[in-house]
Each structure stands twice: as C-alpha cells, then as structure tokens.
Motif scaffolding. Structure first.
Motif, PDB file in Angstrom:
ATOM      1  N   SER A 159       0.826  -1.209   0.000  1.00  0.00           N
ATOM      2  CA  SER A 159       0.000   0.000   0.000  1.00  0.00           C
ATOM      3  C   SER A 159       0.855   1.251   0.000  1.00  0.00           C
ATOM      4  CB  SER A 159      -0.931  -0.010   1.218  1.00  0.00           C
ATOM      5  OG  SER A 159      -1.719  -1.185   1.230  1.00  0.00           O
ATOM      6  N   ASP A 160       1.974   1.236   0.731  1.00  0.00           N
ATOM      7  CA  ASP A 160       2.888   2.377   0.723  1.00  0.00           C
ATOM      8  C   ASP A 160       3.412   2.651  -0.683  1.00  0.00           C
ATOM      9  OD1 ASP A 160       2.833   3.259   3.350  1.00  0.00           O
ATOM     10  OD2 ASP A 160       4.418   1.911   4.005  1.00  0.00           O
ATOM     11  N   SER A 161       3.754   1.595  -1.401  1.00  0.00           N
ATOM     12  CA  SER A 161       4.211   1.765  -2.780  1.00  0.00           C
ATOM     13  C   SER A 161       3.078   2.240  -3.683  1.00  0.00           C
ATOM     14  CB  SER A 161       4.770   0.450  -3.320  1.00  0.00           C
ATOM     15  OG  SER A 161       5.968   0.095  -2.660  1.00  0.00           O
ATOM     16  N   LEU A 162       1.905   1.644  -3.485  1.00  0.00           N
ATOM     17  CA  LEU A 162       0.770   1.960  -4.353  1.00  0.00           C
ATOM     18  C   LEU A 162       0.401   3.432  -4.303  1.00  0.00           C
ATOM     19  CD1 LEU A 162      -1.477   0.843  -6.220  1.00  0.00           C
ATOM     20  CD2 LEU A 162      -2.881   0.564  -4.151  1.00  0.00           C
ATOM     21  N   VAL A 163       0.371   4.008  -3.115  1.00  0.00           N
ATOM     22  CA  VAL A 163      -0.071   5.405  -3.001  1.00  0.00           C
ATOM     23  C   VAL A 163       0.840   6.331  -3.797  1.00  0.00           C
ATOM     24  CG1 VAL A 163       1.209   5.925  -0.874  1.00  0.00           C
ATOM     25  CG2 VAL A 163      -0.901   7.148  -1.389  1.00  0.00           C
ATOM     26  N   ILE A 175      -5.108   2.786   4.484  1.00  0.00           N
ATOM     27  CA  ILE A 175      -4.909   1.523   5.182  1.00  0.00           C
ATOM     28  C   ILE A 175      -5.647   1.608   6.514  1.00  0.00           C
ATOM     29  CG2 ILE A 175      -3.240  -0.148   6.052  1.00  0.00           C
ATOM     30  CD1 ILE A 175      -1.085   1.411   4.436  1.00  0.00           C
ATOM     31  N   ILE A 176      -6.578   0.682   6.746  1.00  0.00           N
ATOM     32  CA  ILE A 176      -7.278   0.607   8.024  1.00  0.00           C
ATOM     33  C   ILE A 176      -6.532  -0.380   8.921  1.00  0.00           C
ATOM     34  CG2 ILE A 176      -9.388  -0.123   9.188  1.00  0.00           C
ATOM     35  CD1 ILE A 176     -10.966   0.745   6.784  1.00  0.00           C
ATOM     36  N   GLU A 177      -6.279   0.044  10.168  1.00  0.00           N
ATOM     37  CA  GLU A 177      -5.510  -0.782  11.092  1.00  0.00           C
ATOM     38  C   GLU A 177      -6.292  -0.998  12.399  1.00  0.00           C
ATOM     39  OE1 GLU A 177      -1.299   1.028   9.398  1.00  0.00           O
ATOM     40  OE2 GLU A 177      -2.496   2.114  10.896  1.00  0.00           O
ATOM     41  N   PRO A 178      -7.219  -1.960  12.393  1.00  0.00           N
ATOM     42  CA  PRO A 178      -8.006  -2.223  13.604  1.00  0.00           C
ATOM     43  C   PRO A 178      -7.180  -2.965  14.667  1.00  0.00           C
ATOM     44  CG  PRO A 178      -9.053  -3.132  11.616  1.00  0.00           C
ATOM     45  CD  PRO A 178      -7.642  -2.819  11.279  1.00  0.00           C
ATOM     46  N   ASN A 179      -7.491  -2.698  15.942  1.00  0.00           N
ATOM     47  CA  ASN A 179      -6.988  -3.592  16.988  1.00  0.00           C
ATOM     48  C   ASN A 179      -8.016  -4.725  17.117  1.00  0.00           C
ATOM     49  OD1 ASN A 179      -7.671  -0.954  19.411  1.00  0.00           O
ATOM     50  ND2 ASN A 179      -9.116  -2.521  18.746  1.00  0.00           N
ATOM     51  N   GLY A 180      -7.973  -5.494  18.180  1.00  0.00           N
ATOM     52  CA  GLY A 180      -8.895  -6.612  18.320  1.00  0.00           C
ATOM     53  C   GLY A 180     -10.339  -6.158  18.490  1.00  0.00           C
ATOM     54  N   TYR A 181     -11.248  -6.838  17.803  1.00  0.00           N
ATOM     55  CA  TYR A 181     -12.685  -6.565  17.926  1.00  0.00           C
ATOM     56  C   TYR A 181     -13.427  -7.856  18.231  1.00  0.00           C
ATOM     57  CZ  TYR A 181     -12.442  -1.692  16.618  1.00  0.00           C
ATOM     58  OH  TYR A 181     -12.165  -0.345  16.638  1.00  0.00           O
ATOM     59  N   ARG A 182     -14.622  -7.705  18.802  1.00  0.00           N
ATOM     60  CA  ARG A 182     -15.405  -8.866  19.230  1.00  0.00           C
ATOM     61  C   ARG A 182     -16.167  -9.476  18.053  1.00  0.00           C
ATOM     62  NH1 ARG A 182     -17.759  -5.782  24.621  1.00  0.00           N
ATOM     63  NH2 ARG A 182     -15.713  -5.131  25.385  1.00  0.00           N
ATOM     64  N   THR A 183     -15.411 -10.017  17.119  1.00  0.00           N
ATOM     65  CA  THR A 183     -15.976 -10.733  15.980  1.00  0.00           C
ATOM     66  C   THR A 183     -15.519 -12.185  16.080  1.00  0.00           C
ATOM     67  OG1 THR A 183     -14.068 -10.366  14.519  1.00  0.00           O
ATOM     68  CG2 THR A 183     -15.748  -8.629  14.606  1.00  0.00           C
ATOM     69  N   ASP A 184     -15.818 -12.972  15.043  1.00  0.00           N
ATOM     70  CA  ASP A 184     -15.369 -14.365  15.044  1.00  0.00           C
ATOM     71  C   ASP A 184     -13.973 -14.504  14.447  1.00  0.00           C
ATOM     72  OD1 ASP A 184     -15.843 -13.837  12.409  1.00  0.00           O
ATOM     73  OD2 ASP A 184     -17.216 -15.506  12.079  1.00  0.00           O
ATOM     74  N   PHE A 185     -13.274 -13.370  14.287  1.00  0.00           N
ATOM     75  CA  PHE A 185     -11.976 -13.363  13.630  1.00  0.00           C
ATOM     76  C   PHE A 185     -10.989 -14.342  14.277  1.00  0.00           C
ATOM     77  CE2 PHE A 185      -7.615 -11.744  13.473  1.00  0.00           C
ATOM     78  CZ  PHE A 185      -7.410 -11.701  12.109  1.00  0.00           C
ATOM     79  N   ALA A 186     -10.923 -14.310  15.599  1.00  0.00           N
ATOM     80  CA  ALA A 186      -9.940 -15.139  16.302  1.00  0.00           C
ATOM     81  C   ALA A 186     -10.523 -16.471  16.765  1.00  0.00           C
ATOM     82  CB  ALA A 186      -9.386 -14.381  17.503  1.00  0.00           C
ATOM     83  N   THR A 187     -11.763 -16.773  16.353  1.00  0.00           N
ATOM     84  CA  THR A 187     -12.389 -18.032  16.778  1.00  0.00           C
ATOM     85  C   THR A 187     -12.730 -18.874  15.562  1.00  0.00           C
ATOM     86  OG1 THR A 187     -14.541 -16.886  16.897  1.00  0.00           O
ATOM     87  CG2 THR A 187     -13.244 -17.040  18.925  1.00  0.00           C
ATOM     88  N   THR A 188     -13.982 -18.821  15.129  1.00  0.00           N
ATOM     89  CA  THR A 188     -14.417 -19.720  14.054  1.00  0.00           C
ATOM     90  C   THR A 188     -13.798 -19.383  12.707  1.00  0.00           C
ATOM     91  OG1 THR A 188     -16.388 -18.352  13.684  1.00  0.00           O
ATOM     92  CG2 THR A 188     -16.597 -20.209  15.194  1.00  0.00           C
ATOM     93  N   SER A 189     -13.419 -18.136  12.458  1.00  0.00           N
ATOM     94  CA  SER A 189     -12.860 -17.791  11.156  1.00  0.00           C
ATOM     95  C   SER A 189     -11.342 -17.857  11.140  1.00  0.00           C
ATOM     96  CB  SER A 189     -13.314 -16.386  10.729  1.00  0.00           C
ATOM     97  OG  SER A 189     -12.727 -15.397  11.551  1.00  0.00           O
ATOM     98  N   GLY A 190     -10.725 -18.118  12.289  1.00  0.00           N
ATOM     99  CA  GLY A 190      -9.273 -18.189  12.361  1.00  0.00           C
ATOM    100  C   GLY A 190      -8.768 -19.621  12.299  1.00  0.00           C
ATOM    101  N   PRO A 235      -6.743   9.954   5.024  1.00  0.00           N
ATOM    102  CA  PRO A 235      -5.391   9.637   5.485  1.00  0.00           C
ATOM    103  C   PRO A 235      -4.892   8.340   4.875  1.00  0.00           C
ATOM    104  CG  PRO A 235      -6.981   8.996   7.136  1.00  0.00           C
ATOM    105  CD  PRO A 235      -7.760   9.716   6.061  1.00  0.00           C
ATOM    106  N   LEU A 236      -3.580   8.202   4.800  1.00  0.00           N
ATOM    107  CA  LEU A 236      -3.015   6.943   4.330  1.00  0.00           C
ATOM    108  C   LEU A 236      -3.264   5.849   5.362  1.00  0.00           C
ATOM    109  CD1 LEU A 236      -1.362   5.114   2.493  1.00  0.00           C
ATOM    110  CD2 LEU A 236       0.717   6.075   3.521  1.00  0.00           C
ATOM    111  N   ARG A 237      -3.177   6.204   6.642  1.00  0.00           N
ATOM    112  CA  ARG A 237      -3.373   5.211   7.700  1.00  0.00           C
ATOM    113  C   ARG A 237      -4.429   5.677   8.692  1.00  0.00           C
ATOM    114  NH1 ARG A 237       1.878   4.100   6.174  1.00  0.00           N
ATOM    115  NH2 ARG A 237       2.367   1.858   6.194  1.00  0.00           N
ATOM    116  N   LEU A 238      -5.287   4.745   9.106  1.00  0.00           N
ATOM    117  CA  LEU A 238      -6.306   5.034  10.107  1.00  0.00           C
ATOM    118  C   LEU A 238      -6.368   3.869  11.085  1.00  0.00           C
ATOM    119  CD1 LEU A 238      -8.662   6.756  11.203  1.00  0.00           C
ATOM    120  CD2 LEU A 238     -10.176   5.475   9.672  1.00  0.00           C
ATOM    121  N   ILE A 239      -5.977   4.112  12.334  1.00  0.00           N
ATOM    122  CA  ILE A 239      -6.070   3.095  13.383  1.00  0.00           C
ATOM    123  C   ILE A 239      -7.510   3.058  13.890  1.00  0.00           C
ATOM    124  CG2 ILE A 239      -5.270   2.416  15.686  1.00  0.00           C
ATOM    125  CD1 ILE A 239      -2.706   4.044  15.090  1.00  0.00           C
ATOM    126  N   LEU A 240      -8.051   1.882  14.068  1.00  0.00           N
ATOM    127  CA  LEU A 240      -9.376   1.722  14.662  1.00  0.00           C
ATOM    128  C   LEU A 240      -9.218   1.139  16.053  1.00  0.00           C
ATOM    129  CD1 LEU A 240     -11.561   0.331  11.712  1.00  0.00           C
ATOM    130  CD2 LEU A 240     -11.167   2.702  12.407  1.00  0.00           C
TER     131      LEU A 240
END
Length: 272
Positions: A159-163, A175-190, A235-240
């Motif tokens: 993404s840095d190169s692309l921009v 670039i969206i940069e989420p921290n941990g969220y209460r989804t199934d990301f780390a359970t059933t989808s991981g 912005p190029l980067r957005l922390i969530l």
C-alpha cells in the motif's frame, strides 16, 4: 452523494457490518464472498443496490472477472475495500508450510489481485479510493501471531508503494488498522497450528494480557469507515481502536530509542 463500493470478505464480521451500513445510507454495494448465501437477507432488503458475487480471492482470474462484472453492472466503482482475510495463531516453530502459503495466498495475494484488477477501472475513471484492511498487527507483532503479522506487514508495504504510484491518476489509498474486535476473527474464522507444549507458557502469557474488555465493539467502527470513505483527503493510515494506538505508539518509541542509541554504529556503516 451515493457511492459504488466493492467489498471483499463481507459475509460476516466487520465487512458485513460495513456493507450493511453503506446500503442503509443509499450506496450501491458489491460484495465478493466465498458463500453468497450468507448475504440472502441483505439481498432481499436491497435488491437494486446490492450485487453479490461468489469469489475466492486467491484465484487471480476470478478477481478480475468480479471487477469486470461489477463495473458492467453499476457502470462505476468508486471504492474498493480489500477486507478478505483471516487470522492464524501459531508460534514460528509450529507453522506448517501449507499454513504459511495459505495465509499469504489469502491475505497478501488476494489483496494484490484485487488491486491489480481495480486499477485499470479507476485509472479510466480518473478517480477512486482503495482501502486496504490491515491491522494494528501490521505494524507491531506479538508471540504466536507472527505469520498473520507478516501477511499484514506485506499489505502495508504494498500500500505504501501503491499510493506513490497512483496519486497522479486521481486514485487515493488508505490503510485501516483495527486492533482486536469482538468478531469471530480469532475463533471460528481463524486457524491455529498444532501446538507444541514447549510454547504453552508463551500462549498463557499472551492470553493473560489479551483481556476481552480491551476488544472493540464492531459496530463502533461504522462511523469511522463512513468518514474515511467520504473524506476529500483521506489519510493513508487510520487506526481503529484506542488499544491499537497505544501498542503502535509504544513500539515506535522503543524503535526510535534503539536507532538513536546505535546511530554512531549506523553512520559508520555508511563508509563515506
């Protein structure tokens, strides 16, 4: 003004939440998913504004075909949100070759194929916004999450190169940069590698510091994503999430301190 937004990996989790939010405010949405049936309810609610396409993002040809179909259907694609991906847990010694390849094929190659497919469309339009869903773990890395972080570090680098490559064509990159969220990301989808007992202590230490109260509420991301999509100069980067910001700030402070302490050695290594 309504936008036409293409989202990968929107059958559940954050992608599904964002797709529904776009539809409810009047945008046209294309979702590329492995299981189209997961979107039946939304399709019934928004028959004219939602296009569901079955796509495996690891299939390069399928990615190009999906973009072509979306362009033919709606005539324009204003935003691409590269969200397809999954998490993998495993210490470096535990990782199997097929696990490593699968992680990169989905999280890195899948993102790359979609970018390559959308760029000719956006160049022709002289406009567009590519949003890469990375992670706070695309900037910092924790024990047993090295493989996932490596895939997201790669997304950040692409993404840095692309921009820099596409800004002259009127194309924006974020670039969206989420921290941990209460989804199934780390359970059933991981995915989790077969554990070696020697790393049980490392896993216990990580679990102790990874408290559920530090995980974000997925629906709370909607406002931020809508603002990002609507921003004239995004912005190029957005922390969530506040936790991700704390992680990243701490890591960068440590890195700067180390580089400064070793600056004399670094300068001497220049040789002239």
């Amino acid at each position: 003004m309504a936008k036409t937004i293409f989202i990968t990996g929107a059958s559940r989790g954050l992608g599904r939440i964002w797709a529904e939010a776009f539809l409810k405010r009047g945008d046209q949405v294309i979702v590329a998913v492995r299981n189209p049936d997961a979107l039946n309810e939304l399709s019934e609610q928004f028959p004219a504004d939602l296009l569901v396409i079955k796509v495996d993002v690891t299939d390069k040809l399928a990615c190009f075909e999906a973009i072509a179909l979306a362009k033919s259907h709606f005539g324009v694609i204003d935003v691409l949100i590269n969200n397809a991906g999954y998490g993998h847990i495993g210490a470096i010694e535990e990782l199997k070759e097929e696990e490593v390849r699968r992680q990169f094929e989905t999280n890195v190659y899948g993102s790359l194929w979609m970018m390559q497919a959308i760029l000719p469309v956006m160049r022709e339009q002289h406009s567009g916004h590519i949003i890469q869903v990375s992670s706070a773990l695309g900037i910092v890395s924790f024990p047993t999450l090295g493989l996932y972080s490596a895939s997201k570090f790669a997304v950040e680098a692409l993404s840095d190169s692309l921009v820099a490559e596409v800004s002259g064509f009127g194309i924006k990159v974020s670039i969206i940069e989420p921290n941990g969220y209460r989804t199934d990301f780390a359970t059933t989808s991981g995915i989790e590698s077969k554990a070696l007992p020697v790393y049980d202590g490392v896993r216990a230490y990580l679990a102790e510091g990874n408290k559920i109260e530090d995980w974000g509420i997925p629906e709370a991301t909607v406002s931020a994503v809508l603002q990002l999509v609507d921003a004239e100069n995004p912005p190029l980067r957005l922390i969530l999430g506040r936790v991700g910001f704390q992680w990243i700030k701490s890591v960068y402070q440590q890195r700067l301190q180390t580089w400064e302490e070793w600056q004399d050695v670094s300068i001497a290594a220049q040789g002239n």
